[in-house]
Design an enzyme around this catalytic site. Structure first.
Site, PDB file in Angstrom:
ATOM      1  N   SER A 148      -2.107   4.621 -14.419  1.00 57.56           N
ATOM      2  CA  SER A 148      -3.037   4.308 -15.533  1.00 57.56           C
ATOM      3  C   SER A 148      -3.441   2.842 -15.655  1.00 57.56           C
ATOM      4  CB  SER A 148      -2.468   4.762 -16.899  1.00 57.56           C
ATOM      5  OG  SER A 148      -2.630   6.139 -17.063  1.00 57.56           O
ATOM      6  N   THR A 149      -2.834   1.948 -14.844  1.00 53.45           N
ATOM      7  CA  THR A 149      -3.113   0.518 -15.071  1.00 53.45           C
ATOM      8  C   THR A 149      -4.331   0.000 -14.314  1.00 53.45           C
ATOM      9  OG1 THR A 149      -1.650  -0.229 -13.301  1.00 53.45           O
ATOM     10  CG2 THR A 149      -0.660   0.046 -15.488  1.00 53.45           C
ATOM     11  N   GLY A 150      -5.048   0.892 -13.630  1.00 52.56           N
ATOM     12  CA  GLY A 150      -6.262   0.489 -12.923  1.00 52.56           C
ATOM     13  C   GLY A 150      -7.484   0.965 -13.689  1.00 52.56           C
ATOM     14  N   VAL A 151      -8.186   1.930 -13.107  1.00 49.61           N
ATOM     15  CA  VAL A 151      -9.402   2.488 -13.708  1.00 49.61           C
ATOM     16  C   VAL A 151      -9.160   2.948 -15.149  1.00 49.61           C
ATOM     17  CG1 VAL A 151     -11.072   4.381 -13.521  1.00 49.61           C
ATOM     18  CG2 VAL A 151     -10.277   3.231 -11.456  1.00 49.61           C
ATOM     19  N   ASP A 193       0.853  -1.188   0.000  1.00 43.44           N
ATOM     20  CA  ASP A 193       0.000   0.000   0.000  1.00 43.44           C
ATOM     21  C   ASP A 193       0.892   1.242   0.000  1.00 43.44           C
ATOM     22  OD1 ASP A 193      -1.747   2.054   0.529  1.00 43.44           O
ATOM     23  OD2 ASP A 193      -2.684   1.072   2.267  1.00 43.44           O
ATOM     24  N   ILE A 194       0.839   1.986  -1.085  1.00 42.35           N
ATOM     25  CA  ILE A 194       1.746   3.135  -1.251  1.00 42.35           C
ATOM     26  C   ILE A 194       1.496   4.216  -0.186  1.00 42.35           C
ATOM     27  CG2 ILE A 194       0.388   4.539  -2.860  1.00 42.35           C
ATOM     28  CD1 ILE A 194       2.995   4.847  -4.521  1.00 42.35           C
ATOM     29  N   GLY A 231      -9.470   4.025  -6.537  1.00 39.40           N
ATOM     30  CA  GLY A 231      -8.128   3.470  -6.671  1.00 39.40           C
ATOM     31  C   GLY A 231      -7.127   4.075  -5.696  1.00 39.40           C
ATOM     32  N   ASP A 269      -5.815   6.945  -5.778  1.00 37.82           N
ATOM     33  CA  ASP A 269      -6.169   8.341  -5.480  1.00 37.82           C
ATOM     34  C   ASP A 269      -7.056   8.396  -4.233  1.00 37.82           C
ATOM     35  OD1 ASP A 269      -6.486  11.068  -5.826  1.00 37.82           O
ATOM     36  OD2 ASP A 269      -7.807  10.920  -7.569  1.00 37.82           O
TER      37      ASP A 269
HETATM   38  N1  AR6 Z   1      -1.124   1.393  -3.217  1.00 28.91           N
HETATM   39  C1  AR6 Z   1      -0.495   1.071  -4.354  1.00 28.91           C
HETATM   40  N2  AR6 Z   1      -1.128   0.847  -5.526  1.00 28.91           N
HETATM   41  C2  AR6 Z   1      -2.474   0.929  -5.509  1.00 28.91           C
HETATM   42  C3  AR6 Z   1      -3.222   1.262  -4.355  1.00 28.91           C
HETATM   43  C4  AR6 Z   1      -2.489   1.502  -3.164  1.00 28.91           C
HETATM   44  N3  AR6 Z   1      -3.094   1.836  -2.014  1.00 28.91           N
HETATM   45  N4  AR6 Z   1      -4.543   1.252  -4.683  1.00 28.91           N
HETATM   46  C5  AR6 Z   1      -4.616   0.932  -5.993  1.00 28.91           C
HETATM   47  N5  AR6 Z   1      -3.384   0.719  -6.485  1.00 28.91           N
HETATM   48  P1  AR6 Z   1      -5.832   3.444 -10.311  1.00 28.91           P
HETATM   49  P2  AR6 Z   1      -5.396   4.923 -12.831  1.00 28.91           P
HETATM   50  C6  AR6 Z   1      -2.967   0.361  -7.865  1.00 28.91           C
HETATM   51  O1  AR6 Z   1      -7.161   2.984 -10.779  1.00 28.91           O
HETATM   52  O2  AR6 Z   1      -5.537   3.674 -13.630  1.00 28.91           O
HETATM   53  C7  AR6 Z   1      -8.941   7.212  -9.834  1.00 28.91           C
HETATM   54  O3  AR6 Z   1     -10.318   7.209  -9.655  1.00 28.91           O
HETATM   55  C8  AR6 Z   1      -3.974  -0.338  -8.733  1.00 28.91           C
HETATM   56  O4  AR6 Z   1      -3.998  -1.733  -8.444  1.00 28.91           O
HETATM   57  O5  AR6 Z   1      -5.695   3.920  -8.922  1.00 28.91           O
HETATM   58  O6  AR6 Z   1      -4.268   5.860 -13.159  1.00 28.91           O
HETATM   59  C9  AR6 Z   1      -8.399   8.593 -10.186  1.00 28.91           C
HETATM   60  O7  AR6 Z   1      -9.110   9.615  -9.543  1.00 28.91           O
HETATM   61  C10 AR6 Z   1      -3.393  -0.065 -10.118  1.00 28.91           C
HETATM   62  O8  AR6 Z   1      -2.381  -1.016 -10.425  1.00 28.91           O
HETATM   63  O9  AR6 Z   1      -5.270   4.659 -11.246  1.00 28.91           O
HETATM   64  C11 AR6 Z   1      -8.599   8.636 -11.684  1.00 28.91           C
HETATM   65  O10 AR6 Z   1      -9.915   9.010 -12.004  1.00 28.91           O
HETATM   66  C12 AR6 Z   1      -2.715   1.291  -9.961  1.00 28.91           C
HETATM   67  O11 AR6 Z   1      -2.700   1.568  -8.546  1.00 28.91           O
HETATM   68  C13 AR6 Z   1      -8.351   7.222 -12.109  1.00 28.91           C
HETATM   69  O12 AR6 Z   1      -8.630   6.406 -10.967  1.00 28.91           O
HETATM   70  C14 AR6 Z   1      -3.411   2.423 -10.657  1.00 28.91           C
HETATM   71  O13 AR6 Z   1      -4.815   2.259 -10.564  1.00 28.91           O
HETATM   72  C15 AR6 Z   1      -6.908   6.993 -12.480  1.00 28.91           C
HETATM   73  O14 AR6 Z   1      -6.762   5.684 -12.965  1.00 28.91           O
END
Ligand code: AR6
Length: 199
Positions: free
Chosen positions: A132-135, A19-20, A41, A43
């Protein structure tokens, strides 16, 4: 807990999982959206851990120098408030649209702008999530070489940050990252290929 999985680039890049929000260093990067007003995510996790002061600081940025929001590929700094990290560097990655919309260049700029801001601030340690690799749907195996090469190139020209952590939420995400880097990290030995073709 953030678990160290592998060191690359002579220890200047640390691949880790966890968890970052628990990162204990100069700054963490937040994968935000252009509104800077929070989301899901990483954020959402960062805002929850930093406390309401973080949203207030982001609102202040929107009311002043970022009235149009933060464009994809750019980065901006706030304090870390209740996080262990002293600061948060907010950046916006690209939304994946199939690879034909300059996603790779925008992803590279998100890493590059964050690194440049960290260097300007004199930060020694910086942690990135997999932007970018999540949502936003960027395929993790395609994001991996872009993230790695951009960080490596930046570090080759800058003493700061000394150490860049790539923090994957789950250990298996770190595995996908390292596997995708396979050929970048271990290019096939030249000599052997040549010798096998020599009569
Ligand atoms: N620690 C480390 N990595 C994490 C954590 C954490 N606590 N939580 C999630 N991840 P995302 P995006 C990983 O969706 O694709 C938001 O709503 C997750 O598994 O957080 O850049 C923003 O407001 C994935 O591998 O970010 C934007 O609207 C990575 O973080 C949108 O999502 C990125 O996933 C940005 O989407």
């Amino acid at each position: 807990m953030i678990e160290r999985i592998k060191e690359l680039a002579g220890g200047r890049i640390v691949v880790a999982s966890g968890d970052i929000t628990e990162f204990d260093g100069d700054a963490i990067v937040n994968a935000a959206n252009s509104s800077l007003l929070g989301g899901g995510g990483v954020d959402g996790a960062n805002h929850r851990a930093a406390g309401p002061e973080l949203l207030a600081a982001c609102k202040e940025l929107r009311a002043t120098r970022l009235s149009g929001g933060l464009a994809p590929g750019e980065a901006v700094l706030t304090p870390g408030f209740r996080l262990r990290a002293r600061a948060v560097i907010h950046t916006v990655g690209p939304v994946w649209r199939g690879g034909e919309a300059d996603e790779e260049a925008t992803l590279a700029r998100a890493y590059q702008s964050s690194l440049a801001l960290a260097a300007r601030e004199g930060f020694h340690s910086l942690a990135f999530p997999a932007i970018s690799t999540g949502v936003y749907g960027y395929p993790p195996s395609r994001a991996a070489p872009v993230a790695y090469r951009t960080v490596l190139t930046f570090l080759a020209g800058s003493a700061l940050p000394e150490t860049v952590w790539l923090v994957f939420f789950r250990a298996q995400d770190a595995g996908v990252f390292l596997e995708a880097l396979g050929s970048v990290l271990n290019p096939p030995p030249h000599g052997r290929a040549l010798r096998s073709h020599t009569p």
